[in-house]
Design a protein around this motif. Structure first.
Motif, PDB file in Angstrom:
ATOM      1  N   THR A  34      21.137  -8.431 -17.987  1.00  0.00           N
ATOM      2  CA  THR A  34      20.084  -7.762 -17.224  1.00  0.00           C
ATOM      3  C   THR A  34      18.976  -8.727 -16.814  1.00  0.00           C
ATOM      4  OG1 THR A  34      18.938  -7.171 -19.267  1.00  0.00           O
ATOM      5  CG2 THR A  34      20.523  -5.578 -18.401  1.00  0.00           C
ATOM      6  N   ASP A  58      18.962 -12.989  -4.152  1.00  0.00           N
ATOM      7  CA  ASP A  58      19.788 -11.820  -4.444  1.00  0.00           C
ATOM      8  C   ASP A  58      19.099 -10.534  -4.007  1.00  0.00           C
ATOM      9  OD1 ASP A  58      22.026 -13.098  -5.691  1.00  0.00           O
ATOM     10  OD2 ASP A  58      20.783 -13.475  -7.444  1.00  0.00           O
ATOM     11  N   ILE A  59      17.780 -10.491  -4.170  1.00  0.00           N
ATOM     12  CA  ILE A  59      17.032  -9.300  -3.756  1.00  0.00           C
ATOM     13  C   ILE A  59      17.107  -9.124  -2.246  1.00  0.00           C
ATOM     14  CG2 ILE A  59      14.689  -8.362  -3.551  1.00  0.00           C
ATOM     15  CD1 ILE A  59      14.123  -9.569  -6.341  1.00  0.00           C
ATOM     16  N   PRO A  94      21.201  -4.506 -10.802  1.00  0.00           N
ATOM     17  CA  PRO A  94      22.144  -4.526  -9.669  1.00  0.00           C
ATOM     18  C   PRO A  94      22.022  -3.275  -8.816  1.00  0.00           C
ATOM     19  CG  PRO A  94      23.243  -5.120 -11.725  1.00  0.00           C
ATOM     20  CD  PRO A  94      21.887  -4.610 -12.108  1.00  0.00           C
ATOM     21  N   ARG A 126      21.599  -7.169  -2.982  1.00  0.00           N
ATOM     22  CA  ARG A 126      22.436  -7.036  -4.176  1.00  0.00           C
ATOM     23  C   ARG A 126      21.669  -6.468  -5.382  1.00  0.00           C
ATOM     24  NH1 ARG A 126      24.615 -12.022  -2.024  1.00  0.00           N
ATOM     25  NH2 ARG A 126      23.165 -13.288  -3.268  1.00  0.00           N
ATOM     26  N   ARG A 127      20.352  -6.286  -5.262  1.00  0.00           N
ATOM     27  CA  ARG A 127      19.547  -5.792  -6.378  1.00  0.00           C
ATOM     28  C   ARG A 127      18.712  -4.596  -5.929  1.00  0.00           C
ATOM     29  NH1 ARG A 127      21.449  -8.263 -10.832  1.00  0.00           N
ATOM     30  NH2 ARG A 127      19.464  -7.931 -11.902  1.00  0.00           N
ATOM     31  N   SER A 148      16.524 -11.029 -14.737  1.00  0.00           N
ATOM     32  CA  SER A 148      16.022 -10.842 -13.384  1.00  0.00           C
ATOM     33  C   SER A 148      16.693 -11.809 -12.417  1.00  0.00           C
ATOM     34  CB  SER A 148      14.506 -11.050 -13.362  1.00  0.00           C
ATOM     35  OG  SER A 148      13.867 -10.064 -14.132  1.00  0.00           O
ATOM     36  N   ALA A 149      16.956 -11.304 -11.227  1.00  0.00           N
ATOM     37  CA  ALA A 149      17.575 -12.126 -10.188  1.00  0.00           C
ATOM     38  C   ALA A 149      16.486 -12.772  -9.347  1.00  0.00           C
ATOM     39  CB  ALA A 149      18.485 -11.271  -9.326  1.00  0.00           C
ATOM     40  N   ASP A 169      12.532  -6.882  -9.648  1.00  0.00           N
ATOM     41  CA  ASP A 169      13.954  -6.629  -9.857  1.00  0.00           C
ATOM     42  C   ASP A 169      14.170  -5.537 -10.901  1.00  0.00           C
ATOM     43  OD1 ASP A 169      16.654  -8.434 -11.387  1.00  0.00           O
ATOM     44  OD2 ASP A 169      16.748  -6.970  -9.784  1.00  0.00           O
TER      45      ASP A 169
END
Length: 236
Positions: free
Chosen positions: A89, A96-97, A233, A101-102, A91-92, A230
């Motif tokens: 879990t 990615d955000i 997913p 994808r998040r 943070s991305a 974030d």
């Protein structure tokens, strides 16, 4: 026959010889020797402690530098401690955000953690500090060309932020996603302080004081920016 007085004289002489204390100089020399022996023993003990601690530190460092080394003597050598297992879990990053994808909360840094959410009893998007509203406050930034569609992460039906040019200064509402609706496409740009602006049509989308409503038609320049926190997913 031996004179008993001779025996007594011999006994007294022996007692005097045994009980006579050494001279002061002799006592000092003996004391100095004992002190030096104690100091030597103490130094040797410290040296042993230092060597033992150093060996333990070297083993610990070796275990850290060499994956799979078990220094506890409890588990197998290839067992990894739970604390070093990467979190699923974590943070991305922004890539990615912004790739959709998040799922994120859209936070207003200047409003003490307020987030953008759809009204409980309506469809208007506002800034709020209300808790327990993930079903109305988690968004996915879905890229489409150089623009983004901002849609709710939850719900059976796809709901997108939609600009409505109604009573000035307009409103932003949650409406069914429509691939043909240009009012659902936003430009998102990072500003110098690291936060992001949201732009649609001809103006920035901002929060108006008082009602905390998200509006698209304020006449002034950029006053509201956002951060994307974030929240895991994005649902498929």
């Amino acid at each position: 026959m031996a004179d008993p007085r001779d025996d007594l004289t011999a006994i007294v002489a022996e007692v005097r010889r045994v009980t006579t204390l050494p001279g002061a100089q002799t006592l000092r020399r003996r004391s100095d020797r004992r002190r030096r022996r104690r100091a030597a023993i103490g130094a040797a003990g410290l040296a042993v402690v230092a060597i033992t601690a150093g060996a333990t530190l070297v083993r610990a460092r070796s275990a850290v530098d060499t994956p799979g080394v078990d220094t506890s003597g409890v588990g197998p050598a290839n067992q990894i401690a739970p604390s070093v297992v990467p979190s699923a879990t974590a943070s991305a990053g922004p890539q990615d955000i912004l790739a959709g994808r998040r799922q994120v909360q859209i936070v207003l840094p200047g409003m003490r953690g307020a987030t953008l959410a759809i009204d409980r009893d309506g469809d208007q998007v506002r800034a709020t500090t209300e808790q327990g509203i993930d079903d109305r406050a988690l968004w996915v930034l879905r890229p489409e060309g150089d623009r983004y569609r901002i849609l709710l992460a939850s719900g059976a039906n796809a709901v997108c932020m939609t600009v409505v040019h109604d009573a000035a200064p307009g409103s932003v509402r949650g409406r069914a996603c429509d691939a043909a609706a240009s009012t659902q496409l936003f430009r998102i740009d990072q500003v110098p302080d690291g936060s992001y602006s949201i732009f649609q049509g001809k103006r920035y989308v901002q929060v108006v004081d008082g009602t905390n409503a998200l509006v698209p038609d304020l006449p002034e320049g950029l006053t509201t920016t956002y951060e994307f926190e974030d929240r895991g997913p994005a649902p498929r």
